[in-house]
Design a protein around this motif. Structure first.
Motif, PDB file in Angstrom:
ATOM      1  N   PHE A 130      22.121  50.799 223.257  1.00 10.41           N
ATOM      2  CA  PHE A 130      21.431  51.879 222.548  1.00 10.41           C
ATOM      3  C   PHE A 130      21.900  53.240 223.019  1.00 10.41           C
ATOM      4  N   VAL A 131      22.554  53.308 224.185  1.00  7.06           N
ATOM      5  CA  VAL A 131      22.861  54.587 224.814  1.00  7.06           C
ATOM      6  C   VAL A 131      24.373  54.797 224.837  1.00  7.06           C
ATOM      7  N   PRO A 139      26.791  53.721 220.874  1.00  2.00           N
ATOM      8  CA  PRO A 139      25.981  53.103 221.928  1.00  2.00           C
ATOM      9  C   PRO A 139      26.738  51.977 222.626  1.00  2.00           C
ATOM     10  N   SER A 164      18.549  56.993 230.385  1.00  2.00           N
ATOM     11  CA  SER A 164      18.705  57.648 229.080  1.00  2.00           C
ATOM     12  C   SER A 164      17.675  58.764 228.945  1.00  2.00           C
ATOM     13  N   ALA A 202      22.180  56.284 218.343  1.00  2.00           N
ATOM     14  CA  ALA A 202      22.502  56.182 219.776  1.00  2.00           C
ATOM     15  C   ALA A 202      21.659  57.194 220.539  1.00  2.00           C
TER      16      ALA A 202
END
Lengths: 304, 304
Positions: A130-131, A139, A164, A202
């Protein structure tokens, strides 16, 4: 209203009443008491009647790898933490690497258990991508929290920090409520900064490059060394503990910790305690209803 | 001009020619080749004729504490790293906590040595208070770098990141050259932001709260657990290593590492390699003169 302590007892009993069940139950209830229901008893949604028992410890081992993909994740993390406590006390230092872990909540209660046992506890969890890396647009890693706990009583420190700038729970909440995100939180599918939760493709690392590198450190430990990265059955987690008492009398780490806390707060810093459940904490009727629903379903499944 | 490899050989011989001497020498020469002379052979200024030998390893131990206040720091860190390699291979995981360490250069070469041996190496160093906590105004902890290394060849990753927005070396350089600091780097004696190096009373954490928490994690491990915090004779250092081969064939961590590197760079990230000394690296005449001066002085002291 329900007293948090009662909720822990009821959930612990429903999970089998073992020490691991108690630790797992208190971790989930604590999240609820902290106002973090995304890390709370919603995890029980993953508890199925055919959940496998956590792989048994074949006697204490200094380093272990466990495939937990058939287990109920909070119980697996709690069992691994309890086994690790004994191993670290026996060997001075020990670690366990878990893979196939689904939602288990927050790391803080587990490292705090290690601190309660007189150990230094360090843990991290990776997850689905996701990051984005610092400077990147796609991501690659999860929100990858790192946690550490040490000491007891008023000197105790518990750090539990995501690498994050936001968590997936933050994005879901913002999406549900229509709240704009803070600048520097996320990118859209084209790699452009966005403040609209529904457009997020992201998340960005917290604090730029240092958050990106911290996330990568956690990915290396919890994802690569665990063998868990990319496993569709769940995330990778590492938990490490060592025993400062193994140094003997020479280092007086409790006094050093108390001194650091004094210096840190005198210098204007916040001494992180990582939550924790006050004995007198109580939860509201909405929570009590959710807990009842879970317990009813668990009983219908035949209990554990 | 002098070939870096020749410089390593000459310095290693002057330091006694042991494997630890070679690792220490290569760490210092590498810093010079990277253009970081503050972490290079200037460390030899601390080498006195009466430096004690590094405390002997009484057979591999999973966890050790060493008082290195009478030792030459780069040799002490190198010796501890070599001993740790054997311990981690024997026990699966091991750690060493050093205190009384004066200047030893960069962490990266030491964790990279652990990666060369097939281990995952993790290390951190604390130091005198120069960095304020996030939200605070007084210096409480050091620039507290954290380092990790894993893998070999093109997949290898070496992270070595300070938890402050600048290093003391940066401030000294800015002061010497009159260059203004970047915004968000430092505070003056009144706790106000300053860009004037001569006015700096505290550095700020890198990336705000996350850098502050990372610095605190390092302080807990390298300063509190080591017993080294506040020791006027030197700083505290921890080095930890574990052996992913202890997992057996099950996890295939090399493939996971290669996959992460591909994902990270494809996502726009920079894959950190933490320096390293190309075989063909060469250093200039100014360096060669400095090295000669140190070697002459060391010979006059009777060698080691």
């Amino acid at each position: 209203m329900i007293a948090a302590a009662d909720a822990v007892t009821r959930l612990s009993t429903a999970l089998g009443g073992s020490p691991a069940a108690k630790l797992a139950a208190s971790a989930l209830i604590e999240a609820e008491a902290l106002g973090l229901p995304r890390f709370g008893i919603a995890m029980l949604d993953e508890l199925t009647a055919d959940a496998a028992p956590v792989p048994a410890d074949e006697g204490p081992q200094a380093i272990r790898w466990l495939d937990c993909s058939s287990c109920f994740a909070p119980l697996a993390v709690a069992t691994a933490t309890l086994d690790l406590t004994g191993a670290a006390q026996q060997f001075g230092i020990a670690a366990v690497f878990l893979r196939g872990i689904r939602g288990f909540g927050r790391l803080a209660p587990f490292v705090r258990h290690l601190a309660d046992a007189g150990l230094v506890g360090l843990a991290g969890a990776e997850g689905p991508p996701f990051v984005a890396p610092h400077g990147g647009t796609q991501p690659v890693i999860g929100t990858n929290p790192l946690a550490i706990a040490m000491g007891q009583g008023t000197e105790r420190v518990v750090i539990d920090v995501a690498s994050s700038s936001a968590t997936m729970a933050d994005i879901r909440t913002a999406r549900a409520t229509g709240t704009p995100l803070l600048d520097g939180t996320a990118l859209d599918g084209e790699g452009r900064p966005t403040r609209i939760a529904a457009e997020v493709a992201a998340l960005l690392p917290r604090g730029g490059q240092i958050g990106s590198l911290l996330g990568l450190v956690v990915e290396l430990m919890a994802g690569v060394a665990s063998g868990g990265r990319g496993d569709p059955k769940g995330r990778g987690v590492f938990i490490l503990a060592f025993d400062p008492a193994a140094a003997g009398e020479r280092i007086d780490w409790q006094a050093k910790l108390a001194g650091l806390k004094n210096d840190w707060t005198a210098g204007g810093g916040h001494w992180p305690r990582g939550g924790g459940l006050p004995v007198e904490a109580a939860l509201d009727a909405e929570f009590a209803q959710r807990l009842d629903a879970h317990l009813t379903r668990m009983t219908a499944q035949g209990g554990r």
